[in-house]
Design a protein around this motif. Sequence first.
Motif, PDB file in Angstrom:
ATOM      1  N   LEU A  76     -45.169 -42.913 -37.030  1.00  0.00           N
ATOM      2  CA  LEU A  76     -45.910 -43.901 -37.835  1.00  0.00           C
ATOM      3  C   LEU A  76     -45.049 -45.130 -38.137  1.00  0.00           C
ATOM      4  N   LEU A  77     -43.781 -44.885 -38.506  1.00  0.00           N
ATOM      5  CA  LEU A  77     -42.876 -45.991 -38.811  1.00  0.00           C
ATOM      6  C   LEU A  77     -42.661 -46.868 -37.580  1.00  0.00           C
ATOM      7  N   LYS A  78     -42.446 -46.227 -36.447  1.00  0.00           N
ATOM      8  CA  LYS A  78     -42.231 -46.962 -35.190  1.00  0.00           C
ATOM      9  C   LYS A  78     -43.446 -47.826 -34.860  1.00  0.00           C
ATOM     10  N   ALA A  79     -44.634 -47.241 -34.931  1.00  0.00           N
ATOM     11  CA  ALA A  79     -45.849 -47.985 -34.594  1.00  0.00           C
ATOM     12  C   ALA A  79     -46.010 -49.210 -35.492  1.00  0.00           C
ATOM     13  N   LYS A  80     -45.757 -49.049 -36.773  1.00  0.00           N
ATOM     14  CA  LYS A  80     -45.916 -50.174 -37.700  1.00  0.00           C
ATOM     15  C   LYS A  80     -44.869 -51.243 -37.450  1.00  0.00           C
ATOM     16  N   LEU A  81     -43.618 -50.840 -37.236  1.00  0.00           N
ATOM     17  CA  LEU A  81     -42.558 -51.815 -36.976  1.00  0.00           C
ATOM     18  C   LEU A  81     -42.812 -52.584 -35.682  1.00  0.00           C
ATOM     19  N   GLU A  82     -43.295 -51.892 -34.655  1.00  0.00           N
ATOM     20  CA  GLU A  82     -43.609 -52.579 -33.401  1.00  0.00           C
ATOM     21  C   GLU A  82     -44.788 -53.525 -33.576  1.00  0.00           C
ATOM     22  N   GLN A  83     -45.764 -53.115 -34.384  1.00  0.00           N
ATOM     23  CA  GLN A  83     -46.907 -53.982 -34.681  1.00  0.00           C
ATOM     24  C   GLN A  83     -46.433 -55.274 -35.348  1.00  0.00           C
ATOM     25  N   LEU A  84     -45.339 -55.171 -36.103  1.00  0.00           N
ATOM     26  CA  LEU A  84     -44.776 -56.341 -36.786  1.00  0.00           C
ATOM     27  C   LEU A  84     -43.839 -57.148 -35.877  1.00  0.00           C
ATOM     28  N   GLY A  85     -43.689 -56.703 -34.625  1.00  0.00           N
ATOM     29  CA  GLY A  85     -42.929 -57.470 -33.658  1.00  0.00           C
ATOM     30  C   GLY A  85     -41.485 -57.052 -33.448  1.00  0.00           C
ATOM     31  N   HIS A  86     -41.066 -55.966 -34.052  1.00  0.00           N
ATOM     32  CA  HIS A  86     -39.685 -55.501 -33.895  1.00  0.00           C
ATOM     33  C   HIS A  86     -39.537 -54.629 -32.653  1.00  0.00           C
ATOM     34  N   HIS A  87     -38.337 -54.619 -32.104  1.00  0.00           N
ATOM     35  CA  HIS A  87     -38.015 -53.700 -31.007  1.00  0.00           C
ATOM     36  C   HIS A  87     -37.484 -52.422 -31.649  1.00  0.00           C
ATOM     37  N   VAL A  88     -38.110 -51.285 -31.344  1.00  0.00           N
ATOM     38  CA  VAL A  88     -37.750 -50.030 -31.998  1.00  0.00           C
ATOM     39  C   VAL A  88     -37.380 -48.978 -30.958  1.00  0.00           C
ATOM     40  N   ASP A  89     -36.220 -48.362 -31.147  1.00  0.00           N
ATOM     41  CA  ASP A  89     -35.818 -47.201 -30.359  1.00  0.00           C
ATOM     42  C   ASP A  89     -35.969 -45.967 -31.234  1.00  0.00           C
ATOM     43  N   ASP A 102     -53.737 -41.905 -47.778  1.00  0.00           N
ATOM     44  CA  ASP A 102     -52.740 -42.374 -48.743  1.00  0.00           C
ATOM     45  C   ASP A 102     -51.316 -42.176 -48.227  1.00  0.00           C
ATOM     46  N   GLU A 103     -51.052 -41.013 -47.618  1.00  0.00           N
ATOM     47  CA  GLU A 103     -49.710 -40.746 -47.084  1.00  0.00           C
ATOM     48  C   GLU A 103     -49.391 -41.689 -45.928  1.00  0.00           C
ATOM     49  N   LYS A 104     -50.355 -41.924 -45.052  1.00  0.00           N
ATOM     50  CA  LYS A 104     -50.143 -42.841 -43.930  1.00  0.00           C
ATOM     51  C   LYS A 104     -49.858 -44.245 -44.448  1.00  0.00           C
ATOM     52  N   GLU A 105     -50.590 -44.640 -45.476  1.00  0.00           N
ATOM     53  CA  GLU A 105     -50.379 -45.967 -46.061  1.00  0.00           C
ATOM     54  C   GLU A 105     -48.982 -46.070 -46.685  1.00  0.00           C
ATOM     55  N   ARG A 106     -48.523 -45.009 -47.350  1.00  0.00           N
ATOM     56  CA  ARG A 106     -47.162 -45.014 -47.912  1.00  0.00           C
ATOM     57  C   ARG A 106     -46.125 -45.213 -46.805  1.00  0.00           C
ATOM     58  N   CYS A 107     -46.318 -44.529 -45.684  1.00  0.00           N
ATOM     59  CA  CYS A 107     -45.390 -44.670 -44.559  1.00  0.00           C
ATOM     60  C   CYS A 107     -45.416 -46.093 -44.000  1.00  0.00           C
ATOM     61  N   GLU A 108     -46.613 -46.627 -43.833  1.00  0.00           N
ATOM     62  CA  GLU A 108     -46.727 -47.993 -43.308  1.00  0.00           C
ATOM     63  C   GLU A 108     -46.116 -49.000 -44.263  1.00  0.00           C
ATOM     64  N   ASN A 109     -46.333 -48.828 -45.566  1.00  0.00           N
ATOM     65  CA  ASN A 109     -45.739 -49.737 -46.548  1.00  0.00           C
ATOM     66  C   ASN A 109     -44.210 -49.644 -46.534  1.00  0.00           C
ATOM     67  N   PHE A 110     -43.694 -48.436 -46.332  1.00  0.00           N
ATOM     68  CA  PHE A 110     -42.250 -48.228 -46.214  1.00  0.00           C
ATOM     69  C   PHE A 110     -41.717 -49.026 -45.020  1.00  0.00           C
ATOM     70  N   ALA A 111     -42.437 -48.958 -43.889  1.00  0.00           N
ATOM     71  CA  ALA A 111     -42.032 -49.695 -42.692  1.00  0.00           C
ATOM     72  C   ALA A 111     -42.107 -51.204 -42.908  1.00  0.00           C
ATOM     73  N   VAL A 112     -43.173 -51.673 -43.544  1.00  0.00           N
ATOM     74  CA  VAL A 112     -43.337 -53.110 -43.800  1.00  0.00           C
ATOM     75  C   VAL A 112     -42.199 -53.618 -44.685  1.00  0.00           C
ATOM     76  N   ASN A 113     -41.893 -52.885 -45.740  1.00  0.00           N
ATOM     77  CA  ASN A 113     -40.810 -53.288 -46.637  1.00  0.00           C
ATOM     78  C   ASN A 113     -39.470 -53.304 -45.886  1.00  0.00           C
ATOM     79  N   PHE A 114     -39.230 -52.275 -45.080  1.00  0.00           N
ATOM     80  CA  PHE A 114     -37.987 -52.221 -44.322  1.00  0.00           C
ATOM     81  C   PHE A 114     -37.900 -53.392 -43.344  1.00  0.00           C
ATOM     82  N   ALA A 115     -39.009 -53.718 -42.705  1.00  0.00           N
ATOM     83  CA  ALA A 115     -39.030 -54.813 -41.735  1.00  0.00           C
ATOM     84  C   ALA A 115     -38.644 -56.141 -42.384  1.00  0.00           C
ATOM     85  N   GLN A 116     -39.050 -56.342 -43.622  1.00  0.00           N
ATOM     86  CA  GLN A 116     -38.701 -57.577 -44.321  1.00  0.00           C
ATOM     87  C   GLN A 116     -37.186 -57.680 -44.498  1.00  0.00           C
TER      88      GLN A 116
END
Length: 153
Positions: free
Chosen positions: A21-34, A131-145
């Motif tokens: 989930l984190l990878k998918a969200k970070l890639e959606q935001l344009g980051h390169h994720v391994d 709700d859990e998926k949203e928490r994970c996505e929000n975690f990824a969005v915050n980290f991406a910033q």
Amino acid sequence: MAKILIAYASMSGNTEGIADLLKAKLEQLGHHVDLREMEQLNASELLDYPAFLIGSYTWGDGELPYEAEDFFEELSQVSLTGKKAAVFGSGDTAYPQFCAAVDLLEQRLKECGAELVQDGLRVEFTPDTPDEKERCENFAVNFAQWAGNDSHE
């Protein structure tokens, strides 16, 4: 955009599900994720990334699982000064130490000089509710910033 590593240890697939989930969200935001399994990774490989997420499930009474032990030991030999990091994990609230692996990993990363840019993400079992998926996505969005600041490929 940042080059980000997600390293994880997962036995039943719960922590891997969070990592996906984190990878998918970070890639959606344009980051390169391994995405790498922790037991196939040497801690010194973190030096190749300006930012990384580390995830593990908690074993027994609050210990790191076998798959994470070597990586955890290797971390103590690596200087992570200037690196941005955050930790995630899965656990079971039936145990007295819920997601204690997150605390252990955060402490070790701090000792190695990494900048923890947000509090760890703790998920009971797997993120299977909206709700859990949203928490994970929000975690990824915050980290991406945070990861996007001062990071170059």
